[in-house]
Design an enzyme around this catalytic site. Sequence first.
Site, PDB file in Angstrom:
ATOM      1  N   GLU A   1       0.991  -1.139   0.043  1.00  0.00           N
ATOM      2  CA  GLU A   1      -0.056  -0.119  -0.133  1.00  0.00           C
ATOM      3  C   GLU A   1       0.666   1.365   0.038  1.00  0.00           C
ATOM      4  O   GLU A   1       1.871   1.414   0.982  1.00  0.00           O
ATOM      5  CB  GLU A   1      -0.831   0.012   1.172  1.00  0.00           C
ATOM      6  CG  GLU A   1      -1.932   1.307   1.389  1.00  0.00           C
ATOM      7  CD  GLU A   1      -2.867   1.290   2.607  1.00  0.00           C
ATOM      8  OE1 GLU A   1      -2.742   0.302   3.348  1.00  0.00           O
ATOM      9  OE2 GLU A   1      -3.514   2.221   2.458  1.00  0.00           O
TER      10      GLU A   1
ATOM     11  N   ARG B   1       5.422 -12.835   9.601  1.00  0.00           N
ATOM     12  CA  ARG B   1       6.326 -11.515   9.310  1.00  0.00           C
ATOM     13  C   ARG B   1       7.469 -11.565   9.830  1.00  0.00           C
ATOM     14  O   ARG B   1       7.868 -12.225  10.684  1.00  0.00           O
ATOM     15  CB  ARG B   1       5.431 -10.396  10.091  1.00  0.00           C
ATOM     16  CG  ARG B   1       4.051 -10.014   9.857  1.00  0.00           C
ATOM     17  CD  ARG B   1       3.247  -8.960  10.857  1.00  0.00           C
ATOM     18  NE  ARG B   1       3.798  -7.728  10.545  1.00  0.00           N
ATOM     19  CZ  ARG B   1       3.419  -7.050   9.543  1.00  0.00           C
ATOM     20  NH1 ARG B   1       2.140  -7.534   8.908  1.00  0.00           N
ATOM     21  NH2 ARG B   1       3.664  -5.884   9.077  1.00  0.00           N
TER      22      ARG B   1
ATOM     23  N   LYS C   1       4.121   0.428   9.429  1.00  0.00           N
ATOM     24  CA  LYS C   1       4.596   1.843   8.738  1.00  0.00           C
ATOM     25  C   LYS C   1       3.881   2.947   9.580  1.00  0.00           C
ATOM     26  O   LYS C   1       4.181   4.180   9.654  1.00  0.00           O
ATOM     27  CB  LYS C   1       3.790   1.797   7.473  1.00  0.00           C
ATOM     28  CG  LYS C   1       4.751   1.054   6.311  1.00  0.00           C
ATOM     29  CD  LYS C   1       4.050   1.178   4.932  1.00  0.00           C
ATOM     30  CE  LYS C   1       2.980  -0.048   4.949  1.00  0.00           C
ATOM     31  NZ  LYS C   1       2.562  -0.045   3.603  1.00  0.00           N
TER      32      LYS C   1
HETATM   33  P1  ATP Z   1       2.921  -2.346   7.888  1.00  0.00           P
HETATM   34  O1  ATP Z   1       2.314  -3.199   8.922  1.00  0.00           O
HETATM   35  O2  ATP Z   1       4.444  -2.285   8.108  1.00  0.00           O
HETATM   36  O3  ATP Z   1       2.205  -1.130   7.796  1.00  0.00           O
HETATM   37  P2  ATP Z   1       1.666  -3.822   5.935  1.00  0.00           P
HETATM   38  O4  ATP Z   1       1.535  -5.127   5.769  1.00  0.00           O
HETATM   39  O5  ATP Z   1       0.390  -2.870   6.172  1.00  0.00           O
HETATM   40  O6  ATP Z   1       2.880  -3.350   6.575  1.00  0.00           O
HETATM   41  P3  ATP Z   1       1.697  -3.336   2.795  1.00  0.00           P
HETATM   42  O7  ATP Z   1       1.913  -2.247   2.150  1.00  0.00           O
HETATM   43  O8  ATP Z   1       0.165  -3.780   2.870  1.00  0.00           O
HETATM   44  O9  ATP Z   1       2.028  -3.211   4.446  1.00  0.00           O
HETATM   45  O10 ATP Z   1       2.639  -4.822   2.644  1.00  0.00           O
HETATM   46  C1  ATP Z   1       2.787  -5.146   1.395  1.00  0.00           C
HETATM   47  C2  ATP Z   1       3.304  -6.779   1.427  1.00  0.00           C
HETATM   48  O11 ATP Z   1       4.342  -6.799   2.468  1.00  0.00           O
HETATM   49  C3  ATP Z   1       2.197  -7.524   2.037  1.00  0.00           C
HETATM   50  O12 ATP Z   1       1.981  -8.666   1.565  1.00  0.00           O
HETATM   51  C4  ATP Z   1       2.558  -7.676   3.365  1.00  0.00           C
HETATM   52  O13 ATP Z   1       2.156  -8.943   3.846  1.00  0.00           O
HETATM   53  C5  ATP Z   1       4.220  -7.740   3.336  1.00  0.00           C
HETATM   54  N1  ATP Z   1       4.954  -7.418   4.636  1.00  0.00           N
HETATM   55  C6  ATP Z   1       4.555  -6.059   5.629  1.00  0.00           C
HETATM   56  N2  ATP Z   1       5.198  -6.303   6.632  1.00  0.00           N
HETATM   57  C7  ATP Z   1       5.934  -7.582   6.423  1.00  0.00           C
HETATM   58  C8  ATP Z   1       6.742  -8.018   7.330  1.00  0.00           C
HETATM   59  N3  ATP Z   1       7.127  -7.443   8.667  1.00  0.00           N
HETATM   60  N4  ATP Z   1       7.210  -9.171   7.108  1.00  0.00           N
HETATM   61  C9  ATP Z   1       7.048  -9.828   6.104  1.00  0.00           C
HETATM   62  N5  ATP Z   1       6.216  -9.351   4.940  1.00  0.00           N
HETATM   63  C10 ATP Z   1       5.595  -8.049   5.286  1.00  0.00           C
HETATM   64 MG    MG Z   2      -1.179  -3.202   4.938  1.00  0.00          MG
END
Ligand code: ATP
Ligand code: MG
Length: 556
Positions: free
Chosen positions: A35, A261, A271
Amino acid sequence: MSEAEARPSNFIRQIIDKDLADGKHTSVHTRFPPEPNGYLHIGHAKSICLNFGIAQDYQGQCNLRFDDTNPEKEDVEYVESIKNDVSWLGFDWSGDICYSSNYFDKLYDYAVELINKGLAYVDELSPEQIREYRGSLTAPGKASPYRDRSAEDNLALFEKMRAGDFAEGKACLRAKIDMGSSFMVMRDPVLYRVRFAEHHQTGNKWCIYPMYDFTHCISDALEGITHSLCTLEFQDNRRLYDWVLENITIDCQPHQYEFSRLNLEYTVMSKRKLSQLVSENLVNGWDDPRMPTISGLRRRGFTPASIREFCKRIGVTKQENMIEFGSLESCIRDDLNENAPRAMSVLEPVKVVIDNFTADAVETLNIANHPNKPEMGSREVPFTRELWIERDDFREEANKKYKRLVLGKEVRLRGAYVIKAERIEKDAEGNITTIFCSYDDETLGKNPADGRKVKGVIHWVSADKGLPAQIRLYDRLFTVANPAAEDNFAATINPESLVELNGFVEPSLALATADQGYQFERTGYFCIDSKDSQPDALVFNRTVGLRDTWAKIETN
Ligand code: ATP
Ligand code: MG
């Protein structure tokens, strides 16, 4: 052996192997769906290496898709940084960049299809009421009074939502599934909500925006994704993912698989929290070298190969765990130990004057760039009467364990001569200002002729020819291993996570570029700061120390 051949298997690769062997798929298509509401972090690198790595190894495809359904929080600045970070990590996406917002028209049509099938309805409960009616893990949900409207009414109301006739929070579209489901996500999840917000891709075309759960599965299917890989918190959402695709007219039936994760000690990975650090000026931007962002790590001096290696070492499983910060550091240390040219810099200088070396003379020494790699060549290092050495490398008195310069004793200057400290000068406060030495001009590249032993070697920089440089030493950003578990994580920031020193570097470093890391002899690995360094005001960042001093402190 290439990096790809060395990549270990994991449960997802085993699923793919089986799907290919069974003929369920003939090729593999993954996607990385960030995102655009922040910069990518090292956790995203895990997902990037997994998704793009699979596409590479199976000669498949991997899309870069911006999951952009929250216009208020998203921005093209993030879109650009994400593209840049993915490329920098060494991956190419297949075809054009995808945006979920490209599918807003189709998503709307699918919502209409669900309404026509009696599987979606416009709800006029407030967001608070919806939450209340949803129940809890122990109490079943309660049907909204608007749940049984006719498809005709719902279509008209949904059209009104789209036309902007409902204020935000006054109406939403919900799937009609099961208010008694043991999976909360299945209790009539919201599919669309009203938001009068300009979107970075679609402008003001829409005032209703689809929710993640509705958008993601359909985007995957429209792109022909075979294996949709996401993190464990979406495990329950898989029910909804499958429900949506089963109830609309769409060819492809991708499957979602979840992995754990990445959590890293002494940092935060969400984020939202990273964004808070930036907006409250607790760090100097998303690319502050203390941040776990890809851009921060890049600026700190991490290489793409070191981050890929880290992702390889941590593997992909379903177990939640917390990785030691030292494992990330050891990846970059291993890389730079092998590949970084050596150079000399003095971080906390004290002046040395060599009495018997001709004033104004400059002797050009040739020093190897790497002790074990002659192919990396050598460089010219000027030697002059006045030098800088580390304040820490001199003592008036010391026992035999101290293998540096001691008053009345000898030490070797790296790549140069043996010197002897003859006398010192101090200021009014008793601080040493100058160490007067003599040098043995027979000792360049060889031991003293009379057989006396000189054990210690210290680094140095010419005071006449060396360049002043600001040296930034970084440490863990937080003082606790799991800051996210704190009530106020920002209060646990390590006040010593950045220490700035005014040192000197050898003149060859005037040509240093930000993408080249150096080992500064005896002090660590450093790189030019890509933002703040100027030709006449050099700034170096310490990427990592020579050894894992942190591990030592913790076990002592
Ligand atoms: P955050 O919790 O940091 O805001 P998010 O999951 O909201 O992360 P996205 O932009 O939606 O962030 O993530 C894009 C991809 O990266 C998704 O498939 C998510 O599962 C993966 N991802 C995000 N954080 C991690 C992590 N700590 N380890 C592994 N994969 C991750
Ligand atoms: Mg997300």
